[in-house]
Design a protein around this motif. Structure first.
Motif, PDB file in Angstrom:
ATOM      1  N   UNK A   1       0.851  -1.212   0.000  1.00 27.17           N
ATOM      2  CA  UNK A   1       0.000   0.000   0.000  1.00 27.17           C
ATOM      3  C   UNK A   1       0.882   1.257   0.000  1.00 27.17           C
ATOM      4  N   UNK A   2       1.951   1.184   0.799  1.00 26.02           N
ATOM      5  CA  UNK A   2       2.863   2.341   0.889  1.00 26.02           C
ATOM      6  C   UNK A   2       3.489   2.636  -0.481  1.00 26.02           C
ATOM      7  N   UNK A   3       3.878   1.523  -1.126  1.00 23.83           N
ATOM      8  CA  UNK A   3       4.481   1.701  -2.457  1.00 23.83           C
ATOM      9  C   UNK A   3       3.473   2.359  -3.396  1.00 23.83           C
ATOM     10  N   UNK A   4       2.237   1.904  -3.308  1.00 20.11           N
ATOM     11  CA  UNK A   4       1.204   2.479  -4.184  1.00 20.11           C
ATOM     12  C   UNK A   4       1.015   3.952  -3.862  1.00 20.11           C
ATOM     13  N   UNK A   5       1.031   4.259  -2.534  1.00 19.12           N
ATOM     14  CA  UNK A   5       0.867   5.664  -2.114  1.00 19.12           C
ATOM     15  C   UNK A   5       2.012   6.525  -2.647  1.00 19.12           C
ATOM     16  N   UNK A   6       3.224   5.953  -2.576  1.00 29.18           N
ATOM     17  CA  UNK A   6       4.387   6.698  -3.070  1.00 29.18           C
ATOM     18  C   UNK A   6       4.191   7.049  -4.544  1.00 29.18           C
ATOM     19  N   UNK A   7       3.749   6.055  -5.330  1.00 27.14           N
ATOM     20  CA  UNK A   7       3.506   6.311  -6.759  1.00 27.14           C
ATOM     21  C   UNK A   7       2.489   7.428  -6.953  1.00 27.14           C
ATOM     22  N   UNK A   8       1.431   7.304  -6.166  1.00 27.96           N
ATOM     23  CA  UNK A   8       0.356   8.309  -6.283  1.00 27.96           C
ATOM     24  C   UNK A   8       0.914   9.707  -5.981  1.00 27.96           C
ATOM     25  N   UNK A   9       1.657   9.763  -4.846  1.00 29.64           N
ATOM     26  CA  UNK A   9       2.224  11.055  -4.445  1.00 29.64           C
ATOM     27  C   UNK A   9       3.185  11.595  -5.483  1.00 29.64           C
ATOM     28  N   UNK A  10       4.053  10.724  -5.993  1.00 19.56           N
ATOM     29  CA  UNK A  10       5.034  11.185  -6.985  1.00 19.56           C
ATOM     30  C   UNK A  10       4.354  11.680  -8.248  1.00 19.56           C
TER      31      UNK A  10
END
Ligand code: ADP
Length: 588
Positions: A410-419
């Protein structure tokens, strides 16, 4: 007639030729001798090359023809009566000529003679007593009329008048009309020769002037050609009547055509680039019809297909339809245009390179941010497998690991979203965030690693109000800063490795988070350099972490800064409060 003081004792009086003693009859020896003198004088005149020589010959001939004791050429120069030149006999009867102007004595007398001669153009005879004549012989330097004197007018022109004055000797034959005629003839020839010399001198002077002007003209032409060459500017004149151009050599050089008197304009049209020709034609036709100035830039194809850029400016010369002409200049601007084109290409290349580097930065930051959750996923998935492969399987532990896998994913997905939000500048989804809670969560996650690295974490959280932002991104910033501190603390030996994380109110509008360590610091580098993309001092570093952190904080409306204190490295960032929202309101 008035006489000078010196001449007052004489009985001199002007006598017209009729009153002179005139010798008539057949030509005697005297007359033949006079004619011989005249012929010799004429011959000498032809050899004389200066006016001074002519005057000397004239006076010498006159003195010997008249057997006079002295001859003076007296001139009236704008009212000043001057002796121009004088010839006299010396004691041994030689004739001595002296040049150089000097004032005449008995000036009043000579002024009268001049007046009389200008009116009558006739010779004037002045007589004297033998007593005064004797005095004159004793003192021959003076300008007197102490001996009978014959004055023959020598009229050069209206402005410049001269008279030839002959002082006769009592022992010579009386003056006769033939002598007067001969003297008149001699003086006329002398005048002609003098005029001739003057004219020649004037012509020589004019020729010299013309030569000088020609030399200057040539130099100007050369200079103009040189300047046209330097500025690559050709000049031309177009005549409507013949539809031809007369052009400078620089113009011919630009068009690479050989020199010809006039160039048919069709020849130049043929050298115009076919793509530019229609517009050039229209512009020229319009300008010429309205007799307006035109300025054009177009391409020409010259030589073996070389393309040149030319700027042309033409100005009409007359309003008369019959004789319409244009003068103008054609400037070769090929070098300038090529340089501009090269510059444009370089700019485009630079923009492309910039785009590429931005993309590279983006890729690097994605790798950087996603690396940590991915490592977590791998570690936890492997742990999960290990728990399951035990016999019996440790399902509870395996479940915990599987949950951590899900969390990291989930964190990885959030990072992508944020980036993506940062990269596209589309803005982030801001919600009220309990900052202290977010900080505690990050600390909890990293506690194990901190323990293993022997780092003591001191946590102080004191933010009472929620901030506005993206929780994951804020945690990402914090985790990045803590991991950097951990790296900086790695080489520290012989003292406690400490990390201090603190949150507090910066001012009524902003909360501030501080991450401080007593690690190695960033040496000679300036604090701002740390935020440059790709700046890293670590062997495996990417130099993107701080840059991404700063973009995230700034996207939240805050600031991220670094500072090196005596023994500590301090990173601080601010985040805006959301006013009126209590911490409880934001708990999901
Ligand atoms: P990376 O960690 O990949 O090097 P960062 O952008 O996160 O990229 O950091 C850039 C550089 O800033 C680091 O390589 C390091 O030299 C310096 N730096 C960052 N944090 C600290 C710190 N707490 N103490 C000393 N130097 C630091």
């Amino acid at each position: 007639m008035r006489h000078s003081k010196r001449a007052s004792g004489s009985k001199a009086a002007p006598v017209t030729p009729k009153r002179m003693s005139i010798e008539t009859g057949m030509m005697g020896n005297g007359h033949r001798r006079q004619l011989l003198e005249i012929v010799q004088a004429f011959q000498q005149f032809s050899r004389d090359t200066s006016e001074e020589e002519v005057v000397a010959t004239f006076l010498k001939s006159a003195i010997s023809m008249a057997k006079a004791s002295r001859v003076r050429l007296i001139r009236n120069d704008g009212g000043n009566i001057l002796v121009e030149c004088e010839a006299r006999r010396s004691q041994n009867n030689a004739i001595v000529v002296s040049h150089g102007r000097r004032p005449v004595e008995s000036e009043g007398l000579f002024r009268n003679v001049f007046n009389s001669a200008s009116l009558t153009y006739m010779p004037v005879f002045l007589g004297s007593t033998s007593f005064v004549q004797a005095q004159a012989w004793a003192n021959p330097q003076t300008d007197t009329i102490d001996s009978p004197m014959l004055c023959v007018p020598v009229l050069l022109n209206e402005e410049s008048k001269e008279i030839l004055c002959l002082d006769t000797r009592s022992d010579t034959a009386p003056l006769d009309s033939t002598l007067v005629d001969h003297l008149t003839l001699l003086s006329a020839q002398a005048v002609m020769k003098r005029e001739n010399l003057r004219l020649r001198a004037r012509i020589a002077l004019e020729n010299r002037k013309i030569e000088e002007v020609e030399v200057a003209l040539c130099a100007n032409k050369r200079e103009l050609a040189h300047m046209q060459r330097m500025s690559q500017t050709g000049s031309w004149r177009w005549r409507a009547a013949t539809d031809t151009l007369e052009a400078s050599s620089e113009f011919l050089r630009i068009y690479e055509i050989s020199r010809e008197r006039s160039i048919p304009s069709g020849k130049l049209i043929n050298l115009t680039h076919p793509d530019d020709l229609p517009l050039v034609r229209i512009a020229l036709v319009k300008a010429i019809a309205a007799r307006r100035v035109f300025k054009l830039e177009f391409r020409i194809i010259v030589g073996f297909g070389e393309i040149k850029y030319v700027q042309v400016e033409g100005h009409p010369q007359t309003n008369d339809t019959e004789d319409l002409q244009y003068i103008g200049v054609t400037v070769d601007v090929t070098e300038r245009r090529n340089a501009e084109n090269a510059l444009q290409a370089a700019r485009a290349e630079l923009a492309r390179a910039h785009r590429l580097s931005t993309m590279g930065e983006m890729a690097a930051s994605i790798v950087h941010e996603v690396y940590q959750p991915l490592t977590g996923i791998i570690t936890n998935a492997e742990a999960c497998l290990r728990w399951l492969s035990k016999s019996p399987a440790e399902t509870a532990r395996a479940r915990d690991s599987a949950r951590r896998v899900a969390r990291d994913a989930r964190r990885a997905a959030d990072v992508f979203r944020g980036l993506r939000a940062v990269a596209s500048n589309s803005g982030i989804t801001k919600v009220p965030v309990d900052l202290d809670d977010a900080i505690r969560e990050v600390a909890f996650l990293l506690q194990g690693e901190l323990d293993r690295a022997n780092i003591r974490l001191r946590l102080e959280t004191a933010v009472a109000k929620p901030v506005l932002g993206d929780r994951t991104q804020i945690q990402q910033v914090l985790e990045n800063l803590i991991r950097n501190s951990m790296d900086a603390l790695l080489p520290v030996v012989g003292m406690q490795k400490s990390l201090f994380v603190n949150s507090a109110s910066h001012d009524p509008a902003f909360a501030m988070v501080t991450v401080q360590d007593n690690g190695c610091g960033f040496g000679k580098h300036s604090a701002e350099t740390l935020f440059d993309a790709l700046f890293t001092t670590k062997p495996n570093g990417m130099g993107m972490g701080l840059k991404v952190c700063r973009s995230i904080v700034e996207a939240h409306g805050g600031l991220l800064q670094a500072e090196r204190r005596e023994r500590e490295t301090v990173f601080r960032f601010t985040l805006p409060y959301i006013d009126g929202t209590s911490v409880n309101d934001i708990q999901n």
